[in-house]
Design a protein around this motif. Structure first.
Motif: not given
Length: 181
Positions: A68, A71, A74, A108-110, A131, A133, A135
């Motif tokens: 990950e 924020s 991606s 958390d993901y697309v 994708t 995301n 944070d």
């Protein structure tokens, strides 16, 4: 085809070229026409089947992991769909987000739309890029899964569900107790 006097049958030999790709059984036809010194028989069309001797390919999906990011950024998780062995026949397989796991679709993901992969002749891999995301909150590692279904011209392999692990990049928070006198 020439029949000598007294002959009632003739073989027509056809050379079949071998290959190493699955294509399924194939048929072809031979039609006789314009007989000389004979009449058309009840059937002037013959068919032959070439039986494929290659194994039916299998389709599978792998597991993957991605770290990950923070924020506002991606990253990409790539699950690979594999066809083994290659096929001359077009192979299709459906895929869908299972909506299981600890990661939240949309946060958390697309979200992954249901879809279909098409393997054209000779293709053996297809990437599914998802994708992830970023944070700034510690959540621990999270997972999501993609399931394959309905393969056409292929069999289901041992792994029809691929799990993506999102490795958290934030430090786990700690609690300290300070003593007072």
């Amino acid at each position: 085809v020439i029949f000598s006097p007294g002959e009632t049958e003739k073989a027509i030999n056809v050379t079949v070229n071998g290959d190493n790709l699955y294509e399924g059984d194939q048929t072809f036809a031979i039609e006789l026409s314009s007989p000389v010194n004979a009449t058309n028989g009840a059937s002037m069309l013959g068919t032959a089947t070439i039986e494929d001797n290659e194994a039916v390919p299998t389709v599978t999906i792998n597991n993957t992991a991605v770290t990950e990011v923070d924020s506002g950024s991606s990253n990409m998780a790539t699950l690979t769909i594999t066809l083994n062995p290659a096929s001359e026949a077009v192979v299709t397989v459906d895929y869908a987000d299972t909506l299981t796991g600890t990661a939240t679709s949309g946060a958390d993901y697309v979200a992954i739309s249901n879809g279909q992969f098409v393997f054209n002749t000779g293709e053996t891999e297809k990437p599914l890029n998802v994708t992830v995301n970023g944070d700034d909150v510690y959540e621990g590692n999270q997972t999501f899964a993609v399931a394959l279904s309905n393969p056409v011209n292929a069999n289901s392999g041992a792994s029809m569900v691929g799990t993506a692990t999102i490795t958290d990049n934030e430090a786990q928070p700690s609690i300290t107790i300070q003593s007072t006198n």
